[in-house]
Scaffold this motif. Structure first.
Motif, PDB file in Angstrom:
ATOM      1  N   PHE A 154       6.123  13.040   5.144  1.00 16.95           N
ATOM      2  CA  PHE A 154       5.301  13.796   4.190  1.00 16.95           C
ATOM      3  C   PHE A 154       4.954  15.184   4.733  1.00 16.95           C
ATOM      4  N   PHE A 155       4.520  15.238   5.998  1.00 21.06           N
ATOM      5  CA  PHE A 155       4.071  16.509   6.575  1.00 21.06           C
ATOM      6  C   PHE A 155       5.197  17.340   7.179  1.00 21.06           C
ATOM      7  N   GLY A 156       6.336  16.709   7.465  1.00 20.28           N
ATOM      8  CA  GLY A 156       7.459  17.442   8.036  1.00 20.28           C
ATOM      9  C   GLY A 156       7.270  17.832   9.488  1.00 20.28           C
ATOM     10  N   VAL A 157       6.507  17.029  10.213  1.00 22.21           N
ATOM     11  CA  VAL A 157       6.310  17.252  11.656  1.00 22.21           C
ATOM     12  C   VAL A 157       6.554  15.925  12.368  1.00 22.21           C
ATOM     13  N   PRO A 158       6.862  15.973  13.664  1.00 26.33           N
ATOM     14  CA  PRO A 158       7.112  14.713  14.380  1.00 26.33           C
ATOM     15  C   PRO A 158       5.850  13.857  14.487  1.00 26.33           C
ATOM     16  N   PRO A 159       6.043  12.539  14.558  1.00 28.73           N
ATOM     17  CA  PRO A 159       4.907  11.642  14.743  1.00 28.73           C
ATOM     18  C   PRO A 159       4.609  11.432  16.221  1.00 28.73           C
ATOM     19  N   VAL A 160       3.374  11.014  16.497  1.00 26.69           N
ATOM     20  CA  VAL A 160       3.028  10.592  17.850  1.00 26.69           C
ATOM     21  C   VAL A 160       2.167   9.336  17.731  1.00 26.69           C
ATOM     22  N   ASP A 161       2.570   8.304  18.448  1.00 22.09           N
ATOM     23  CA  ASP A 161       1.820   7.054  18.477  1.00 22.09           C
ATOM     24  C   ASP A 161       0.842   7.144  19.643  1.00 22.09           C
ATOM     25  N   LEU A 162      -0.415   7.359  19.337  1.00 25.90           N
ATOM     26  CA  LEU A 162      -1.415   7.585  20.381  1.00 25.90           C
ATOM     27  C   LEU A 162      -1.723   6.341  21.204  1.00 25.90           C
ATOM     28  N   ARG A 163      -1.279   5.180  20.746  1.00 24.63           N
ATOM     29  CA  ARG A 163      -1.469   3.970  21.554  1.00 24.63           C
ATOM     30  C   ARG A 163      -0.658   4.054  22.839  1.00 24.63           C
ATOM     31  N   GLU A 164       0.404   4.864  22.820  1.00 21.96           N
ATOM     32  CA  GLU A 164       1.318   4.968  23.959  1.00 21.96           C
ATOM     33  C   GLU A 164       1.066   6.198  24.824  1.00 21.96           C
ATOM     34  N   ILE A 165      -0.008   6.926  24.556  1.00 22.34           N
ATOM     35  CA  ILE A 165      -0.268   8.202  25.223  1.00 22.34           C
ATOM     36  C   ILE A 165      -1.517   8.126  26.087  1.00 22.34           C
ATOM     37  N   ASP A 166      -1.382   8.588  27.316  1.00 22.03           N
ATOM     38  CA  ASP A 166      -2.543   8.795  28.182  1.00 22.03           C
ATOM     39  C   ASP A 166      -2.802  10.291  28.204  1.00 22.03           C
ATOM     40  N   VAL A 167      -3.950  10.704  27.705  1.00 25.94           N
ATOM     41  CA  VAL A 167      -4.283  12.126  27.649  1.00 25.94           C
ATOM     42  C   VAL A 167      -4.769  12.575  29.020  1.00 25.94           C
ATOM     43  N   PRO A 168      -4.091  13.574  29.610  1.00 27.76           N
ATOM     44  CA  PRO A 168      -4.543  14.086  30.906  1.00 27.76           C
ATOM     45  C   PRO A 168      -5.953  14.684  30.796  1.00 27.76           C
ATOM     46  N   PRO A 169      -6.825  14.399  31.769  1.00 27.07           N
ATOM     47  CA  PRO A 169      -8.215  14.867  31.716  1.00 27.07           C
ATOM     48  C   PRO A 169      -8.361  16.386  31.537  1.00 27.07           C
ATOM     49  N   GLU A 170      -7.429  17.158  32.092  1.00 29.44           N
ATOM     50  CA  GLU A 170      -7.552  18.616  31.965  1.00 29.44           C
ATOM     51  C   GLU A 170      -7.376  19.088  30.520  1.00 29.44           C
ATOM     52  N   LEU A 171      -6.677  18.294  29.702  1.00 33.64           N
ATOM     53  CA  LEU A 171      -6.498  18.680  28.300  1.00 33.64           C
ATOM     54  C   LEU A 171      -7.778  18.498  27.486  1.00 33.64           C
ATOM     55  N   VAL A 172      -8.601  17.561  27.904  1.00 36.64           N
ATOM     56  CA  VAL A 172      -9.856  17.305  27.207  1.00 36.64           C
ATOM     57  C   VAL A 172     -10.745  18.547  27.247  1.00 36.64           C
ATOM     58  N   LYS A 173     -10.632  19.314  28.315  1.00 35.89           N
ATOM     59  CA  LYS A 173     -11.468  20.499  28.478  1.00 35.89           C
ATOM     60  C   LYS A 173     -10.990  21.671  27.619  1.00 35.89           C
ATOM     61  N   ILE A 174      -9.760  21.621  27.136  1.00 35.58           N
ATOM     62  CA  ILE A 174      -9.186  22.733  26.383  1.00 35.58           C
ATOM     63  C   ILE A 174      -9.771  22.836  24.975  1.00 35.58           C
ATOM     64  N   VAL A 175      -9.901  21.697  24.301  1.00 34.53           N
ATOM     65  CA  VAL A 175     -10.437  21.684  22.938  1.00 34.53           C
ATOM     66  C   VAL A 175     -11.807  21.009  22.976  1.00 34.53           C
ATOM     67  N   PRO A 176     -12.858  21.717  22.574  1.00 30.16           N
ATOM     68  CA  PRO A 176     -14.197  21.116  22.592  1.00 30.16           C
ATOM     69  C   PRO A 176     -14.274  19.871  21.709  1.00 30.16           C
ATOM     70  N   ARG A 177     -15.068  18.915  22.149  1.00 30.97           N
ATOM     71  CA  ARG A 177     -15.202  17.653  21.414  1.00 30.97           C
ATOM     72  C   ARG A 177     -15.607  17.887  19.961  1.00 30.97           C
ATOM     73  N   SER A 178     -16.545  18.777  19.727  1.00 26.50           N
ATOM     74  CA  SER A 178     -17.019  19.014  18.359  1.00 26.50           C
ATOM     75  C   SER A 178     -15.883  19.507  17.461  1.00 26.50           C
ATOM     76  N   THR A 179     -15.036  20.382  17.986  1.00 29.59           N
ATOM     77  CA  THR A 179     -13.890  20.889  17.225  1.00 29.59           C
ATOM     78  C   THR A 179     -12.898  19.765  16.960  1.00 29.59           C
ATOM     79  N   ALA A 180     -12.607  18.978  17.983  1.00 23.74           N
ATOM     80  CA  ALA A 180     -11.639  17.886  17.853  1.00 23.74           C
ATOM     81  C   ALA A 180     -12.109  16.844  16.840  1.00 23.74           C
ATOM     82  N   GLU A 181     -13.388  16.504  16.885  1.00 24.22           N
ATOM     83  CA  GLU A 181     -13.910  15.498  15.964  1.00 24.22           C
ATOM     84  C   GLU A 181     -13.944  16.014  14.532  1.00 24.22           C
ATOM     85  N   LYS A 182     -14.374  17.246  14.354  1.00 25.55           N
ATOM     86  CA  LYS A 182     -14.459  17.811  13.006  1.00 25.55           C
ATOM     87  C   LYS A 182     -13.074  17.935  12.366  1.00 25.55           C
ATOM     88  N   ALA A 183     -12.097  18.380  13.136  1.00 27.59           N
ATOM     89  CA  ALA A 183     -10.743  18.594  12.609  1.00 27.59           C
ATOM     90  C   ALA A 183      -9.870  17.344  12.689  1.00 27.59           C
TER      91      ALA A 183
END
Length: 161
Positions: A53-82
């Motif tokens: 539908f969106f024409g972009v690749p999918p990502v199954d987040l069950r299989e992803i470990d997010v590196p801690p340094e990436l958490v600091k890049i996007v503020p939690r409030s922005t990530a939750e709202k969007a």
């Protein structure tokens, strides 16, 4: 996030592809979770439909470990709202799992604030919310844990003793 017209269009697309009545999900706010939990569709199939539908690749987040340094890049409030979560970075490109990859305004805002080129991926909205709680909750725990480990300095309020 998507407006009601776009959300309805997405639901119509999914219902048609799955051969289910639109009424099953039309008024549901958490319709993706409902379809998966009630075993109407396997998670991988729903993710594939969203990708189509969106024409972009999918990502199954069950299989992803997010590196801690990436958490600091996007503020939690922005990530939750969007309803987005960064999950990988390669050079100047930040890979972003999004519930709505067509939300150009969110992508541009994150690009502007982070300085990274954004590569959108689609993920199930409830998996993004779970991942946000996991990664941002973990980051907060680590922050408070470090605070507790630092020796407590007694304040003298600027007075010499």
């Amino acid at each position: 996030m998507r407006d009601r017209v776009d959300e309805l269009r997405l639901k119509e697309f999914v219902a048609e592809r799955l051969g289910i009545p639109l009424s099953l999900i039309k008024e549901e706010e958490n319709w993706q979770k409902k379809l998966v939990d009630e075993k109407v569709v396997p998670e991988e199939k729903l993710l594939s439909l969203l990708s189509e539908f969106f024409g972009v690749p999918p990502v199954d987040l069950r299989e992803i470990d997010v590196p801690p340094e990436l958490v600091k890049i996007v503020p939690r409030s922005t990530a939750e709202k969007a309803v987005v979560v960064p999950f990988d970075r390669k050079g100047p490109t930040l890979k972003l799992a999004m519930a709505d990859p067509s939300d150009v305004q969110t992508r541009e805002r994150i690009r502007f604030t982070t300085g990274y080129r954004i590569q959108p991926f689609v993920a199930l909205d409830f998996r993004i919310k779970e991942k946000l709680e996991e990664v941002y909750g973990k980051a907060e725990e680590e922050f408070f844990s470090r605070l507790k480990q630092e020796p407590q300095k007694e304040s003298t309020n600027g007075l010499a003793e």
